[in-house]
Enzyme design. Structure first.
Site, PDB file in Angstrom:
ATOM      1  N   SER A  41       0.814  -1.214   0.000  1.00 47.12           N
ATOM      2  CA  SER A  41       0.000   0.000   0.000  1.00 47.12           C
ATOM      3  C   SER A  41       0.849   1.266   0.000  1.00 47.12           C
ATOM      4  CB  SER A  41      -0.961   0.018   1.195  1.00 47.12           C
ATOM      5  OG  SER A  41      -0.245  -0.005   2.419  1.00 47.12           O
ATOM      6  N   TYR A  80      12.348  -4.477  17.665  1.00 47.08           N
ATOM      7  CA  TYR A  80      12.423  -4.481  16.197  1.00 47.08           C
ATOM      8  C   TYR A  80      13.667  -5.243  15.730  1.00 47.08           C
ATOM      9  CZ  TYR A  80      12.966  -2.706  11.427  1.00 47.08           C
ATOM     10  OH  TYR A  80      13.132  -2.613  10.067  1.00 47.08           O
ATOM     11  N   LYS A  93      14.115  -8.685  13.427  1.00 48.72           N
ATOM     12  CA  LYS A  93      14.888  -8.716  12.187  1.00 48.72           C
ATOM     13  C   LYS A  93      16.090  -9.657  12.296  1.00 48.72           C
ATOM     14  CE  LYS A  93      12.547  -5.888   9.551  1.00 48.72           C
ATOM     15  NZ  LYS A  93      11.859  -6.385   8.346  1.00 48.72           N
ATOM     16  N   SER A 125      14.774  -7.149   5.031  1.00 50.05           N
ATOM     17  CA  SER A 125      15.283  -7.156   6.394  1.00 50.05           C
ATOM     18  C   SER A 125      15.698  -5.724   6.748  1.00 50.05           C
ATOM     19  CB  SER A 125      16.444  -8.146   6.512  1.00 50.05           C
ATOM     20  OG  SER A 125      16.952  -8.183   7.814  1.00 50.05           O
TER      21      SER A 125
END
Length: 286
Positions: free
Chosen positions: A11, A151, A155, A137
């Site tokens: 999007s 976060y 990752k 990544s």
């Protein structure tokens, strides 16, 4: 034969740019997004340029939508050539100040979404003896950073998942695995991450405040150093993704800018693209 590609999170940002770039280069694109109502910008380009692209619903935190999306592609094309695991969310907040719901959400969105989308396409890629899984990544998957432990943890998990998978599916089934590792990206992703940090993070008080202020000042300084190209555009990262997809022998991992390369150098200098380690693991275990 024309190849098709399934891209998650299209999007806006990198996902949007990837969808347009692949479409303009004659791929059949399945541009997935959690809420297809947010696809008006992409629909306009599809119509104006007559791109071979279909917007489909897919929420990486909802297994039923993942399987439905994959099944619909197989029903139409009988194959999936490339999966771009792009959907993700930025988050900057201490683990101490994060709720259980937030911790599960950031992990589900940035890591488990990659796992479940990959799991859904693997049977078909195995059957066709060909495929490429590209994960968006981050340098945060190689280098931990302040206020980004959740976060970065997600990752880092993506990096380990991809590295392990690459040790056996590539040789056995010709399924290639690549992690694309950007630094900062000047997209809605970054705006969302900052909002999560400053508005919801509640870091404007307490003992974390002095550290947080130094962290944010450093971020602002880097953002203003345009000559060092700290922050890339979504288009620039998409170009790296597309280049990787065209590569017959793609790397396991690739940084998308000089800044990202320099930032990760201590972690990557012995094996910049990850191929040496994969070869060593195969020789040791297989």
């Amino acid at each position: 034969m024309k190849k098709n590609v399934l891209i998650t999170g299209t999007s806006s940002g990198v996902g949007f740019e990837c969808a347009v770039l692949f479409g303009r280069n004659h791929y059949k694109v399945y541009a997935s997004m959690r809420n297809p109502d947010k696809g008006d910008k992409l629909r306009k380009i599809i119509e104006e340029e007559n791109l071979n692209m279909e917007i489909i619903p897919l929420d990486v935190t909802d297994l039923s939508t993942i399987q439905s999306a994959v099944d619909s592609i197989i029903a139409k094309d009988g194959r999936i050539d490339v999966l771009v695991n792009n959907a993700g969310a930025g988050f900057g907040k201490t683990v101490e100040q994060s709720t259980e719901k937030e911790i599960r959400w950031i992990t589900d969105t940035n890591y488990l979404g990659v796992v479940f989308c990959t799991r859904a396409v693997l049977p078909f890629m195995r059957k066709q003896k060909q495929g490429h899984i590209i994960n968006i990544s981050s340098v945060g998957g190689l280098v931990g950073q302040p206020f980004n432990e959740l976060y970065c943890g997600a990752k880092f998990a993506v990096e380990g998942f991809a590295e392990a998978l690459a040790t056996y599916v590539t040789d056995a089934f010709n399924i290639k695995i690549t992690n694309v590792e950007p630094g900062g990206i000047s997209t809605e992703f970054m705006s969302s991450a900052v909002a999560k940090t400053t508005v919801e993070g509640q870091l404007s008080k307490g003992e974390y405040l002095p550290i947080f202020e130094r962290y944010m000042a450093g971020n602002m300084k880097r953002a203003n150093e345009s000559e060092q190209q700290v922050y890339q555009t979504g288009q620039e990262v998409a170009q790296v993704v597309f280049s990787v997809a065209k590569n017959e022998n793609p790397p396991l991992r690739v940084r998308t800018s000089k800044w990202a390369e320099d930032f990760c150098q201590l972690k990557t200098q012995a094996d910049p693209d990850g191929t040496k380690l994969v070869r060593q693991i195969k020789e040791s275990f297989l």
